[in-house]
Design a protein around this motif. Structure first.
Motif, mmCIF file in Angstrom:
data_model
loop_
_atom_site.group_PDB
_atom_site.id
_atom_site.type_symbol
_atom_site.label_atom_id
_atom_site.label_comp_id
_atom_site.label_asym_id
_atom_site.label_seq_id
_atom_site.Cartn_x
_atom_site.Cartn_y
_atom_site.Cartn_z
ATOM 1 N N ASN A 30 -8.062 12.835 -14.077
ATOM 2 C CA ASN A 30 -7.984 14.287 -13.872
ATOM 3 C C ASN A 30 -9.162 14.782 -13.035
ATOM 4 O O ASN A 30 -9.003 15.634 -12.170
ATOM 5 N N ALA B 42 -8.610 13.781 -9.455
ATOM 6 C CA ALA B 42 -7.579 14.634 -8.858
ATOM 7 C C ALA B 42 -8.154 15.996 -8.494
ATOM 8 O O ALA B 42 -7.840 16.548 -7.434
ATOM 9 N N ALA B 43 -9.015 16.547 -9.348
ATOM 10 C CA ALA B 43 -9.648 17.832 -9.053
ATOM 11 C C ALA B 43 -10.584 17.721 -7.853
ATOM 12 O O ALA B 43 -10.662 18.636 -7.032
ATOM 13 N N ASP C 86 -10.195 15.530 -5.371
ATOM 14 C CA ASP C 86 -9.318 15.358 -4.208
ATOM 15 C C ASP C 86 -8.711 16.680 -3.760
ATOM 16 O O ASP C 86 -8.494 16.896 -2.565
ATOM 17 N N GLU C 87 -8.420 17.574 -4.712
ATOM 18 C CA GLU C 87 -7.841 18.870 -4.377
ATOM 19 C C GLU C 87 -8.893 19.885 -3.954
ATOM 20 O O GLU C 87 -8.564 20.981 -3.533
ATOM 21 N N GLY C 88 -10.166 19.529 -4.074
ATOM 22 C CA GLY C 88 -11.237 20.431 -3.670
ATOM 23 C C GLY C 88 -11.657 21.407 -4.747
ATOM 24 O O GLY C 88 -12.395 22.349 -4.477
ATOM 25 N N LEU C 89 -11.194 21.208 -5.970
ATOM 26 C CA LEU C 89 -11.561 22.104 -7.056
ATOM 27 C C LEU C 89 -12.951 21.796 -7.598
ATOM 28 O O LEU C 89 -13.630 22.675 -8.119
#
Length: 181
Positions: free
Chosen positions: A53, A56-57, A59-62
């Motif tokens: 998780n 993934a965050a 990678d999404e730029g979060l």
């Protein structure tokens, strides 16, 4: 025939009992019970999910990537001062000002080398090129080395010394100017 039915009934009875006891996973941690190995395996799975998780965050730029480098990392002074090469900024800037008639071909502020291309000084006829090496953070003559070359070859050491003296004089002027601010 009766023996086969007894075996099947026995297997079904064991299966039902094991199903009632967390699917037979109480000892080895295959289910959600508190078996001998259940806690470690469940914790590893949770940690793997958290890491997936988190990635993934990122990678999404979060979330910011901790391994990402940017131009601003150059301005952080997190390096060991015993391992970094420092140059005197007054010598560096004075070199650029004094030899401004020559085009800059390469400049590396980390190693202290400025390489100039051929240029003709104001009022002169001969084209020169130079390499300046600022090798120490101190504002001293030993911190500066200049090599000069004309199209016909190396020039006398006196010309290089005159350029070094001009750079040192201008560097001292810049330092005095900054001190009065």
């Amino acid at each position: 025939m009766l023996g086969k039915l007894a075996k099947i009934a026995g297997i079904c009875t064991i299966a039902v009992l094991l199903t009632g006891c967390s699917g037979g996973a109480g000892l080895f941690g295959g289910g959600t019970g508190d078996g001998l190995f259940a806690r470690g395996a469940a914790e590893e799975r949770r940690e793997a999910r958290r890491e997936a998780n988190r990635q993934a965050a990122i990678d999404e730029g979060l979330l910011p990537d901790p391994n990402r480098e940017s131009i601003f990392d150059l301005f952080q002074n997190s390096d060991d001062p015993n391992n970094t090469v420092e140059v005197n900024r007054y010598l560096w800037n004075a070199s650029l000002e004094i030899l401004n008639f020559m085009p800059v071909e390469a400049a590396d502020p980390f190693s202290g080398v400025i390489q100039f291309g051929y240029g003709t000084p104001p009022g002169g006829r001969t084209a020169y090129r130079a390499t300046v090496y600022v090798q120490d953070p101190a504002l001293e003559a030993r911190s500066l080395r200049v090599s000069v070359q004309s199209r016909s070859g190396a020039v006398s050491r006196d010309v290089a010394r005159q350029i070094e003296d001009a750079i040192l004089t201008r560097a001292r002027q810049l330092r005095i100017r900054d001190a009065s601010l």
